[in-house]
Every structure is written in structure tokens, then in C-alpha cells.
Design a protein around this motif. Structure first.
Motif, mmCIF file in Angstrom:
data_model
loop_
_atom_site.group_PDB
_atom_site.id
_atom_site.type_symbol
_atom_site.label_atom_id
_atom_site.label_comp_id
_atom_site.label_asym_id
_atom_site.label_seq_id
_atom_site.Cartn_x
_atom_site.Cartn_y
_atom_site.Cartn_z
ATOM 1 N N HIS A 194 0.030 -6.207 -7.508
ATOM 2 C CA HIS A 194 -0.249 -7.404 -8.302
ATOM 3 C C HIS A 194 0.437 -8.653 -7.774
ATOM 4 C CE1 HIS A 194 3.312 -5.439 -10.131
ATOM 5 N NE2 HIS A 194 3.764 -6.680 -10.241
ATOM 6 N N ASP A 195 1.244 -8.518 -6.712
ATOM 7 C CA ASP A 195 1.858 -9.694 -6.089
ATOM 8 C C ASP A 195 2.246 -9.321 -4.655
ATOM 9 O OD1 ASP A 195 4.109 -8.094 -6.346
ATOM 10 O OD2 ASP A 195 5.173 -9.445 -7.717
ATOM 11 N N GLY A 196 2.943 -10.231 -3.971
ATOM 12 C CA GLY A 196 3.296 -9.977 -2.584
ATOM 13 C C GLY A 196 4.248 -8.813 -2.401
ATOM 14 N N ILE A 197 5.266 -8.726 -3.261
ATOM 15 C CA ILE A 197 6.266 -7.678 -3.118
ATOM 16 C C ILE A 197 5.641 -6.299 -3.295
ATOM 17 C CG2 ILE A 197 8.350 -6.684 -4.133
ATOM 18 C CD1 ILE A 197 8.848 -9.169 -2.462
ATOM 19 N N THR A 198 4.783 -6.150 -4.315
ATOM 20 C CA THR A 198 4.174 -4.839 -4.540
ATOM 21 C C THR A 198 3.201 -4.474 -3.420
ATOM 22 O OG1 THR A 198 2.594 -5.908 -6.056
ATOM 23 C CG2 THR A 198 4.498 -4.797 -7.033
ATOM 24 N N PHE A 199 2.510 -5.474 -2.870
ATOM 25 C CA PHE A 199 1.656 -5.182 -1.716
ATOM 26 C C PHE A 199 2.507 -4.707 -0.542
ATOM 27 C CE2 PHE A 199 -0.384 -6.398 2.289
ATOM 28 C CZ PHE A 199 -1.553 -5.655 2.195
ATOM 29 N N GLU A 200 3.635 -5.374 -0.311
ATOM 30 C CA GLU A 200 4.526 -4.972 0.777
ATOM 31 C C GLU A 200 5.062 -3.555 0.572
ATOM 32 O OE1 GLU A 200 7.642 -7.623 1.990
ATOM 33 O OE2 GLU A 200 6.436 -9.394 1.547
ATOM 34 N N MET A 201 5.423 -3.224 -0.672
ATOM 35 C CA MET A 201 5.916 -1.883 -0.961
ATOM 36 C C MET A 201 4.873 -0.831 -0.615
ATOM 37 S SD MET A 201 7.769 -2.690 -4.610
ATOM 38 C CE MET A 201 8.031 -0.967 -5.041
ATOM 39 N N PHE A 202 3.632 -1.110 -1.010
ATOM 40 C CA PHE A 202 2.541 -0.169 -0.730
ATOM 41 C C PHE A 202 2.264 -0.093 0.765
ATOM 42 C CE2 PHE A 202 -2.088 0.653 -0.366
ATOM 43 C CZ PHE A 202 -2.135 1.902 -0.956
ATOM 44 N N LEU A 203 2.230 -1.252 1.417
ATOM 45 C CA LEU A 203 1.958 -1.290 2.854
ATOM 46 C C LEU A 203 3.000 -0.480 3.624
ATOM 47 C CD1 LEU A 203 0.109 -2.535 5.032
ATOM 48 C CD2 LEU A 203 1.706 -4.466 5.135
ATOM 49 N N GLU A 204 4.248 -0.563 3.206
ATOM 50 C CA GLU A 204 5.290 0.229 3.848
ATOM 51 C C GLU A 204 5.059 1.723 3.633
ATOM 52 O OE1 GLU A 204 10.181 0.717 3.879
ATOM 53 O OE2 GLU A 204 9.228 -0.867 2.677
ATOM 54 N N GLU A 205 4.623 2.090 2.424
ATOM 55 C CA GLU A 205 4.396 3.505 2.118
ATOM 56 C C GLU A 205 3.227 4.082 2.920
ATOM 57 O OE1 GLU A 205 5.966 5.742 0.359
ATOM 58 O OE2 GLU A 205 7.536 4.458 -0.466
ATOM 59 N N VAL A 206 2.257 3.233 3.289
ATOM 60 C CA VAL A 206 1.132 3.717 4.101
ATOM 61 C C VAL A 206 1.342 3.386 5.577
ATOM 62 C CG1 VAL A 206 -0.526 3.700 2.206
ATOM 63 C CG2 VAL A 206 -0.289 1.650 3.640
ATOM 64 N N ALA A 207 2.608 3.137 5.930
ATOM 65 C CA ALA A 207 3.014 2.941 7.328
ATOM 66 C C ALA A 207 2.259 1.790 8.000
ATOM 67 C CB ALA A 207 2.835 4.237 8.121
ATOM 68 N N GLY A 208 2.060 0.689 7.248
ATOM 69 C CA GLY A 208 1.406 -0.486 7.816
ATOM 70 C C GLY A 208 -0.033 -0.239 8.225
ATOM 71 N N HIS A 209 -0.715 0.614 7.507
ATOM 72 C CA HIS A 209 -2.087 1.014 7.867
ATOM 73 C C HIS A 209 -2.947 -0.217 8.159
ATOM 74 C CE1 HIS A 209 -5.878 3.162 7.891
ATOM 75 N NE2 HIS A 209 -5.244 4.298 7.666
ATOM 76 N N PRO A 210 -3.637 -0.250 9.306
ATOM 77 C CA PRO A 210 -4.411 -1.445 9.673
ATOM 78 C C PRO A 210 -5.565 -1.757 8.725
ATOM 79 C CG PRO A 210 -4.898 0.367 11.164
ATOM 80 C CD PRO A 210 -3.723 0.793 10.344
ATOM 81 N N ARG A 211 -6.026 -0.768 7.968
ATOM 82 C CA ARG A 211 -7.141 -1.003 7.051
ATOM 83 C C ARG A 211 -6.673 -1.409 5.649
ATOM 84 N NH1 ARG A 211 -11.327 -2.146 10.254
ATOM 85 N NH2 ARG A 211 -11.473 -0.592 11.932
ATOM 86 N N CYS A 212 -5.379 -1.496 5.446
ATOM 87 C CA CYS A 212 -4.822 -1.902 4.148
ATOM 88 C C CYS A 212 -4.714 -3.421 4.124
ATOM 89 C CB CYS A 212 -3.449 -1.258 3.944
ATOM 90 S SG CYS A 212 -2.665 -1.721 2.384
#
Length: 245
Positions: A194-212
Motif C-alpha cells: 500500500h506504499d513504498g516501504i511495503t512494496f520494498e519489503m515484498f520486493l526483497e522477499e521475492v529477491a528483486g524479481h524482475p516481473r514484480c
């Protein structure tokens, strides 16, 4: 340098049982009559689109493209906002979100989640068959009920929720990668993203997946009193789609 094309319109808010909003051909004519050049198609609305058929048949997808082209339109993206929401539902919201699911899986959270994942996998194939490069969806929410820190959260609760969210989405992201399509999560109150921080948290959990990637809609930032312009400066390399109101 990229050039913005369009405008396009998301058909979900307009689809209905009355003409011209109950068939793809007639709603396309309506959209073209209002000056639109593209349409974002809700994949769950059988009045307009057959997701299962689109996942299996390129001929069907060519027919869809032909219907739209007959009105000077093209499909810009498919949407799985409703199905994406059901990939991750906190039990507190089971009753509220059951209406998003197929009748056969309502009242059965496990079956509902499996159905939602299958819908996303079909959407990856359908997007590829339509020649699309981006896809619109919601992340769902396992941690959203704990946004306000009262009562105090036990240590690790949010981290566990995001790890589970990523575990559910990683196979879906891989399927979209195989199809050559970006998954664009609409950053939205009520979603874990719902914001930048939560997107970053998720992106880190999916190892910076290029399709995220991100579907950017500034209206949801205003509601949260967030700086929607600074967000573009920071996350522009992940923004692949936007909504405007």
C-alpha cells in the motif's frame, strides 16, 4: 524516450447487464465513441472476456483483438484485481471477499486461494496470447489488519506475513516471467502493498524479481497523505502502468 499513448479506460467500473455494457463489441463501441484508444479488460467478467478460453486459444485472443480493432481500439492489459486479492486473504476478511470468488469455492478459503492462483496462471498465458507485456492486479493482504500498532504486535508478525505473501506470489511471478509479462501491483489501501516501504519489503522477499512491478494510482496516495510525486522519483524504474481519475 517513451511516448505515452492512449487514453485507455478500465472497463470493470462500467460493465453491466444492460446494453451497451454487457458485451465486448458494444462496450468497445461505447469506449471508442468517447475518444478512448485502448481498454484494460477485467478478466473475471464473462460478459466481456473468457479467461479460460484466452489462456488456451490464440485464435480466441485474435478474435478479441479483432473486435477491438474494429472500433479502433486495442487491449492494453488484462486485470485480475479480484483474483489477485484472493491469493492472500486474512481470515478476518473471509466473508467480505468471498463474493470475489467463483460460487463453487465460496466458504472454502483453501479452495478459494487455489482457484485464485489458477486464475493468475491462466492470466499469464492469456496475456501472452494477446501479445501484452503488462498485467494489472492486487497483492492481497495478510498483514493489513495490523496496520495500526495496537494492540502491540508480537515480534516477527509482519515479517512472517510478508514471507508468506511472497511464497504465494513467487510461483505466479515465475509464470508471468515465462510468459514475458510484468505483474503490476496496484499500490492501494487495504492491500499489503500500500506504499513504498511495503512494496520494498515484498520486493526483497521475492529477491528483486524482475516481473514484480507497480501499477501507480496517485488517488490512493492522497488518501494516505503520501507524497505521490516523490514516489515517482523513487520508484519510476518499477512503475509499468498507471491509473488516473
Amino acid at each position: 524516450m517513451k511516448t505515452i499513448k492512449g487514453p485507455a479506460i478500465f472497463l470493470a467500473q462500467f460493465a453491466g447487464d444492460e446494453p451497451p455494457f454487457n458485451r465486448l463489441d458494444s462496450i468497445a463501441a461505447w469506449a471508442a465513441g468517447h475518444g478512448y484508444k485502448g481498454v484494460q479488460i477485467p478478466s473475471w467478467d464473462g460478459r466481456l472476456f473468457d479467461l479460460a478460453k484466452a489462456a488456451e486459444s490464440k485464435d480466441y485472443c485474435d478474435e478479441v483483438k479483432g473486435v477491438l480493432a474494429g472500433h479502433g481500439l486495442r487491449a492494453t492489459e488484462l486485470s485480475t484485481h479480484l483474483q489477485g486479492q484472493l491469493v492472500a486473504v486474512h481470515p478476518a476478511y473471509d466473508d467480505l471477499f468471498d463474493g470475489f470468488a467463483a460460487p463453487a469455492v465460496r466458504g472454502n478459503p483453501k479452495a478459494r486461494q487455489e482457484w485464485a492462483v489458477d486464475q493468475l496462471l491462466q492470466a499469464a498465458k492469456a496475456s501472452a496470447n494477446l501479445g501484452l507485456t503488462d498485467h494489472a492486479t492486487f497483492s492481497g493482504a495478510l498483514a493489513w489488519p495490523y496496520l495500526y500498532p495496537w494492540p502491540q504486535r508480537p515480534a516477527g508478525l509482519i515479517e512472517t506475513a510478508f514471507s508468506e505473501l511472497a511464497a504465494r506470489w513467487r510461483p505466479i511471478l515465475d509464470a508471468f516471467d515465462e510468459a514475458g509479462v510484468n505483474v503490476c501491483f496496484e499500490i492501494h489501501p487495504g492491500e499489503d502493498l500500500h506504499d513504498g516501504i511495503t512494496f520494498e519489503m515484498f520486493l526483497e522477499e521475492v529477491a528483486g524479481h524482475p516481473r514484480c512491478n507497480i501499477l501507480y494510482d496517485p488517488s490512493h496516495f492522497v488518501l494516505q497523505q503520501l507524497d505521490y510525486l516523490a514516489f515517482i522519483d523513487r520508484y519510476h524504474d518499477r512503475i509499468r502502468m498507471f491509473h488516473a481519475k
